[in-house]
Design an enzyme around this catalytic site. Structure first.
Site, PDB file in Angstrom:
ATOM      1  N   LYS A   1     -14.447   8.533  -4.638  1.00 19.59           N
ATOM      2  CA  LYS A   1     -15.773   8.853  -4.078  1.00 19.59           C
ATOM      3  C   LYS A   1     -16.247  10.210  -4.592  1.00 19.59           C
ATOM      4  O   LYS A   1     -17.406  10.376  -4.963  1.00 19.59           O
ATOM      5  CB  LYS A   1     -15.714   8.882  -2.545  1.00 19.59           C
ATOM      6  CG  LYS A   1     -15.296   7.571  -1.909  1.00 19.59           C
ATOM      7  CD  LYS A   1     -14.944   7.783  -0.432  1.00 19.59           C
ATOM      8  CE  LYS A   1     -14.048   6.671   0.075  1.00 19.59           C
ATOM      9  NZ  LYS A   1     -13.412   7.003   1.375  1.00 19.59           N
TER      10      LYS A   1
ATOM     11  N   LYS B   1      -8.951  13.929   4.334  1.00 17.54           N
ATOM     12  CA  LYS B   1      -8.097  12.735   4.334  1.00 17.54           C
ATOM     13  C   LYS B   1      -7.188  12.850   5.551  1.00 17.54           C
ATOM     14  O   LYS B   1      -7.154  13.893   6.200  1.00 17.54           O
ATOM     15  CB  LYS B   1      -7.277  12.653   3.045  1.00 17.54           C
ATOM     16  CG  LYS B   1      -6.601  13.977   2.661  1.00 17.54           C
ATOM     17  CD  LYS B   1      -5.850  13.893   1.338  1.00 17.54           C
ATOM     18  CE  LYS B   1      -6.734  13.912   0.128  1.00 17.54           C
ATOM     19  NZ  LYS B   1      -6.631  12.712  -0.694  1.00 17.54           N
ATOM     20  N   ARG B   2      -6.462  11.795   5.873  1.00 18.72           N
ATOM     21  CA  ARG B   2      -5.511  11.906   6.976  1.00 18.72           C
ATOM     22  C   ARG B   2      -4.548  13.061   6.722  1.00 18.72           C
ATOM     23  O   ARG B   2      -4.221  13.365   5.570  1.00 18.72           O
ATOM     24  CB  ARG B   2      -4.732  10.591   7.143  1.00 18.72           C
ATOM     25  CG  ARG B   2      -5.564   9.451   7.705  1.00 18.72           C
ATOM     26  CD  ARG B   2      -6.095   9.775   9.092  1.00 18.72           C
ATOM     27  NE  ARG B   2      -5.029   9.854  10.064  1.00 18.72           N
ATOM     28  CZ  ARG B   2      -4.769   8.926  10.988  1.00 18.72           C
ATOM     29  NH1 ARG B   2      -5.520   7.857  11.088  1.00 18.72           N
ATOM     30  NH2 ARG B   2      -3.766   9.094  11.830  1.00 18.72           N
TER      31      ARG B   2
ATOM     32  N   THR C   1      -8.442   6.720  -2.518  1.00 18.70           N
ATOM     33  CA  THR C   1      -9.799   6.248  -2.809  1.00 18.70           C
ATOM     34  C   THR C   1     -10.799   7.378  -2.577  1.00 18.70           C
ATOM     35  O   THR C   1     -11.898   7.351  -3.129  1.00 18.70           O
ATOM     36  CB  THR C   1     -10.188   5.044  -1.934  1.00 18.70           C
ATOM     37  OG1 THR C   1      -9.887   5.361  -0.569  1.00 18.70           O
ATOM     38  CG2 THR C   1      -9.455   3.794  -2.348  1.00 18.70           C
TER      39      THR C   1
ATOM     40  N   HIS D   1       0.795  -1.241   0.000  1.00 17.98           N
ATOM     41  CA  HIS D   1       0.000   0.000   0.000  1.00 17.98           C
ATOM     42  C   HIS D   1       0.817   1.274   0.000  1.00 17.98           C
ATOM     43  O   HIS D   1       0.235   2.360  -0.019  1.00 17.98           O
ATOM     44  CB  HIS D   1      -0.934   0.038   1.213  1.00 17.98           C
ATOM     45  CG  HIS D   1      -2.119  -0.859   1.082  1.00 17.98           C
ATOM     46  ND1 HIS D   1      -3.302  -0.437   0.529  1.00 17.98           N
ATOM     47  CD2 HIS D   1      -2.297  -2.158   1.408  1.00 17.98           C
ATOM     48  CE1 HIS D   1      -4.163  -1.429   0.535  1.00 17.98           C
ATOM     49  NE2 HIS D   1      -3.578  -2.493   1.063  1.00 17.98           N
TER      50      HIS D   1
ATOM     51  N   LYS E   1       0.490  14.385   1.577  1.00 19.05           N
ATOM     52  CA  LYS E   1      -0.821  14.738   1.013  1.00 19.05           C
ATOM     53  C   LYS E   1      -0.949  16.243   0.787  1.00 19.05           C
ATOM     54  O   LYS E   1      -1.869  16.716   0.132  1.00 19.05           O
ATOM     55  CB  LYS E   1      -1.940  14.220   1.916  1.00 19.05           C
ATOM     56  CG  LYS E   1      -2.043  12.698   1.931  1.00 19.05           C
ATOM     57  CD  LYS E   1      -3.144  12.229   2.866  1.00 19.05           C
ATOM     58  CE  LYS E   1      -3.227  10.718   3.005  1.00 19.05           C
ATOM     59  NZ  LYS E   1      -4.054  10.079   1.956  1.00 19.05           N
TER      60      LYS E   1
HETATM   61  C1  LIG Z   1     -12.155   7.211   1.669  1.00 17.40           C
HETATM   62  C2  LIG Z   1     -11.702   7.550   3.022  1.00 17.40           C
HETATM   63  C3  LIG Z   1     -10.344   7.724   3.285  1.00 17.40           C
HETATM   64  C4  LIG Z   1      -9.269   7.641   2.210  1.00 17.40           C
HETATM   65  O1  LIG Z   1      -9.127   8.923   1.641  1.00 17.40           O
HETATM   66  P1  LIG Z   1      -7.853   9.312   0.747  1.00 17.40           P
HETATM   67  O2  LIG Z   1      -8.229  10.664   0.227  1.00 17.40           O
HETATM   68  O3  LIG Z   1      -7.770   8.307  -0.336  1.00 17.40           O
HETATM   69  O4  LIG Z   1      -6.683   9.347   1.639  1.00 17.40           O
HETATM   70  C5  LIG Z   1      -9.954   8.027   4.566  1.00 17.40           C
HETATM   71  N1  LIG Z   1     -10.858   8.161   5.560  1.00 17.40           N
HETATM   72  C6  LIG Z   1     -12.178   8.026   5.340  1.00 17.40           C
HETATM   73  C7  LIG Z   1     -13.133   8.201   6.463  1.00 17.40           C
HETATM   74  C8  LIG Z   1     -12.650   7.702   4.068  1.00 17.40           C
HETATM   75  O5  LIG Z   1     -13.961   7.542   3.871  1.00 17.40           O
END
Ligand SMILES: *Cc1c(COP(=O)(O)O)cnc(C)c1O
Length: 815
Positions: free
Chosen positions: A668, A556-557, A664, A365, A562
């Site tokens: 979304k 995101k985190r 991911t 990952h 990032k």
């Molecule tokens: C989809 C999702 C992530 C992943 O987000 P990235 O932008 O790909 O880092 C992290 N936390 C939550 C709650 C999510 O739904």
């Protein structure tokens, strides 16, 4: 046992649903006053839905148990499930009947859904991926069983105190978990400590055993995973640690009863808390215990069942079983399977190794060095001595293969060794995973390519056939049908309901992008979703977004790679322009940030404080307000994303090229009709390919640019030559955003000015600002914006986790 839907006893008819609601409310939960529904109605509804899941679960299991079919076991330390109620109602097609039944209680489904606690058994993308995969496996009707840990405390809750992150424990089980079923009968025993012993068995064969161990019980809790309208229910089995019963006898007899009981806590600590580190290793002994606990309990579960059903021959085991390792976290499974097959089932090394390397598959990952797990030999020797013996033997035999392939190439042997030598030798878990697996995959095209050309290049040269790509995906049930009913219904009206299980059908929306009435309806839905998000931001942040402004979102985190920092610098740049009266071409913008920082990640926490301070200054400036707002949403989690992604116009995917394995969140947002501003990184590249560069705001250095240019990255020269960046940094330096805490943001400024800044913030600033201006221009042409928005959704079919899982099933799992 083959039952059809019509043969299920419980009907989905609304009167039967209402009756069951009453029964659970009164009898299961012991509530008598229907005036006070709070909390209990959610549980009563969950139990009513669960009854229907049970019937289907039993049938699904009956098909699989004992049947000689190939099965897959997904091993993951994390499952970021979020809430289950709404998803189960959707998948069981109970939405109408539940709504009707609830009306008898004057209750509203959305309100009740909000009362469910998120199951936050994961950090971020990796854990959420596991949850999407479970949904897709059930929907595709695949015999895949998830194994994980039932953490007593999930991902911490984030609060702000004077703009700083405060972590609070997430005691998610406090009010009970209606979805889990404890299955005591399948309790397993996991060994720790002790030593290896060698002996000759009755047949005169030299054998090993692990003795004098301190054991911990693993008690399984099963969660039902319903497929979408297919009457399939798969299992997610989560292990809880419990003390053995006999451990305390001796102390007990010596009269130390209380001490002996207190010992119980030590065993039960193993599954107490989820480690909150995303994309960085932690190295704590308790974490290693969690990893082994999951690997051992799950493998014993599978092996015991195999013997129960197929007898004690293992010659066909590899033909019928496959383990997918979600990152290196469960990789001790490689050594543990060897141990179980040899020490407990009497197989020889060669036979056991042949089985292991035909059943294990590993998903990588990340390429970030700080995330590559290594465990100290010293710790393994103490905690898992027998496993360490086996790892050494695996390594010795592996290095012989390397030496045979590249005679005399000592440096290559050192590079590839599973054991990293030194004063404190370490086991490289990724190497153990590669050596022990028949498949190694990355999670997006670019990432998989970088694995074979960089990080795992030596291994690729040795075993090219092991390496493959499986681009991530997200489930369109939760991430479109459920979280965005407005858009889901509009899509269904336009192209029929087939997209929910065949997301490629969204392609049929393409021609509708040219239809102005359809575009208007699309825009109306987006506006409704923006209103919902706006309410949420008012409630949680006390910041009022303007509906007509562009909703510009990065959730995101929090991690340097990032680049939330780049985003904040852009916001300050806009603020600077507006306060100077340079508003030409500026389009009103509402910027939303959200995400948790690992508690020990100092600079990430400082970034949160920085964003909050900038937000305070901007939002309280009346001259800036009509143009710009900034809010940081606390406690970002699955529940929040379900409201955020439908209401977003512009999705920020701005990682340093080569650092985000896939992403991911980007998928979304795209599915929900947001346009992306992003770098040439991870799955962004595939998103860009699918939608076309007219509908995506691409910027920034690429991997190959960074490889070349990064060597002579000169941030200070870039700053000197860029008037806008210079002004932004001056504002920060002069304390404009830290009037009462002078100098606190100095470490952030240092990372930007650092010639070795691996995140290339200064280098990408100008290109980012330009892309943001293109996005703003595009947004001011509503017709063309919504055309692009529709085309983004239309092109998102590839990013369904159904496609990802179909690829795993066909190419890795051979189901
Ligand atoms: C989809 C999702 C992530 C992943 O987000 P990235 O932008 O790909 O880092 C992290 N936390 C939550 C709650 C999510 O739904």
């Amino acid at each position: 046992m083959d039952k059809k839907l019509s043969e299920f006893v419980l009907s989905n008819d609304h009167s039967q649903v209402a009756e069951d609601l009453h029964r659970h409310f009164n009898f299961t939960l012991g509530r008598f006053n229907t005036d006070d529904l709070s909390g209990y109605m959610m549980t009563a509804l969950a139990l009513t839905v669960r009854d229907r899941l049970m019937e289907r679960w039993r049938v699904t299991k009956a098909h699989e148990d004992g049947a000689k079919i190939r099965k897959v076991y997904y091993l993951s330390l994390e499952y970021l499930l979020g809430r289950s109620l709404g998803n189960a109602i959707l998948n069981l097609n109970m939405q109408d009947s539940v709504r009707q039944a609830l009306s008898e209680f004057s209750a509203n489904l959305e309100d009740i859904e909000m009362e469910e606690k998120d199951a936050g058994l994961g950090n971020g993308g990796l854990g959420r991926l596991a949850a999407c995969f479970m949904d897709s496996c059930a929907t595709l009707g695949l015999p895949v069983i998830g194994y994980g840990i039932r953490y007593e405390y999930g991902m911490f809750q984030q609060k702000f105190l004077e703009g700083k992150q405060i972590e609070q424990p997430d005691h998610w089980l406090i009010a009970g978990n209606p979805w889990e079923i404890e299955r005591n009968r399948h309790t397993r025993r996991v060994k720790f400590y002790g030593y290896s012993e060698y002996y000759t068995n009755d047949a005169g064969k030299l054998c090993a055993r692990w003795t004098n161990t301190q054991d911990v019980l693993a008690v399984p809790y099963d969660m039902p995973i319903p497929g979408y309208k297919n009457d399939k229910v798969n299992t997610l089995r989560l292990w809880k640690a419990a003390a053995t019963e006999e451990f305390n006898l001796q102390e007990f007899n010596e009269g130390d009863y209380a001490d002996a009981v207190a010992q119980k806590n030590l065993a039960e600590q193993i599954t107490m808390v989820l480690y909150p580190n995303d994309a960085s290793e932690n190295g704590k002994e308790l974490r290693l215990r969690q990893q082994y606990f999951l690997a051992s309990a799950s493998l014993q579960d599978v092996l015991d069942d195999w013997v129960l059903e197929q007898g004690d021959g293992f010659s066909q085991f590899a033909e019928y079983n496959c383990f997918q390792l979600n990152d290196t976290h469960p990789t001790l499974a490689v050594a543990e399977l060897m141990r179980l097959l040899m020490d407990e089932r009497g197989l020889g090394w060669d036979e056991a190794w042949s089985i292991t390397t035909k059943t294990m598959a590993y998903t990588n990952h990340t390429l970030l060095p700080e995330a590559l797990e290594r465990w100290s030999v010293r710790l393994l020797k103490e905690l898992l001595p027998r496993l360490l013996d086996i790892i050494y033997e695996i390594n010795a035999r592996f290095l012989a293969v390397v030496a045979h392939r590249w005679p005399g190439d000592v440096s290559r042997q050192q590079r590839m060794s599973i054991i990293e030598e030194g004063t404190d030798p370490q086991v490289r878990m990724a190497y153990l995973a590669i050596v022990g697996s028949y498949s190694v995959n990355g999670v997006a095209e670019l990432h998989s390519k970088l694995l074979t050309t960089g990080l795992f290049r030596d291994f690729y040269e040795l075993w090219p056939e092991k390496f493959n790509n499986k681009t991530n995906g997200v489930t369109p049930r939760r991430w479109l049908a459920h979280c965005n009913r407005g858009l889901g219904d509009l899509v269904t009206e336009a192209i029929g309901p087939g997209w929910k299980t065949n997301l490629q059908e969204l392609e049929k929306l393409r021609p509708l992008a040219e239809d102005s009435t359809f575009r208007q309806r699309w825009a109306d839905v987006k506006r409704m979703n923006k209103e919902r998000l706006r309410e949420r931001v008012i409630q949680k942040c006390n910041v009022k977004f303007e509906l007509d402004s562009i909703f510009d979102v990065q959730v995101k985190r929090i991690h340097e790679y990032k680049r939330q920092l780049l985003n904040i610098l852009h916001v300050i740049h806009l603020y600077d322009r507006i306060t100077r009266g340079d508003t030409e071409g500026i389009v009103p913008r509402s910027v939303l940030l959200g995400g948790k920082a690992a508690p020990g990640y100092t600079i990430a926490k400082l970034l949160i404080k920085f964003a909050n301070n900038v937000s305070t200054v901007i939002n309280s400036d009346k001259t800036v307000n009509p143009w710009l707002k900034l809010a940081f949403l606390p406690n970002y989690r699955v529940k929040s994303m379900e409201i955020i992604c439908p209401g977003t116009d512009l999705s920020e995917q701005i990682s340093t090229a080569g650092k985000e394995a896939s992403g991911t969140g980007n998928m979304k947002f795209m599915m929900n009709g947001a346009l992306t501003i992003g770098t040439y990184d991870g799955a962004n590249i595939e998103i860009l390919d699918a939608v076309g560069d007219d509908h995506f705001f691409l910027f920034g250095l690429r991997v190959e640019d960074i490889a070349e240019y990064g060597l002579h990255n000169q941030p200070n020269m870039i700053i000197e030559q860029d008037e806008d960046l210079k002004r932004v940094l001056r504002l920060i330096e002069c304390g404009h955003f830290s009037l009462f805490e002078p100098g606190i943001f100095e470490p952030i400024l240092q990372t930007i000015r650092n010639p070795h800044d691996p995140w290339m913030v200064a280098a990408d600033f100008r290109s980012y600002i330009d892309a943001q201006e293109r996005a703003a221009q595009a947004y001011s042409d509503e017709d063309s914006w919504f055309r692009s928005s529709i085309l983004n959704t239309a092109a998102s079919g590839y990013f369904s986790s159904d496609r990802t899982i179909a690829d795993y099933a066909r190419e890795i799992w051979k189901l």
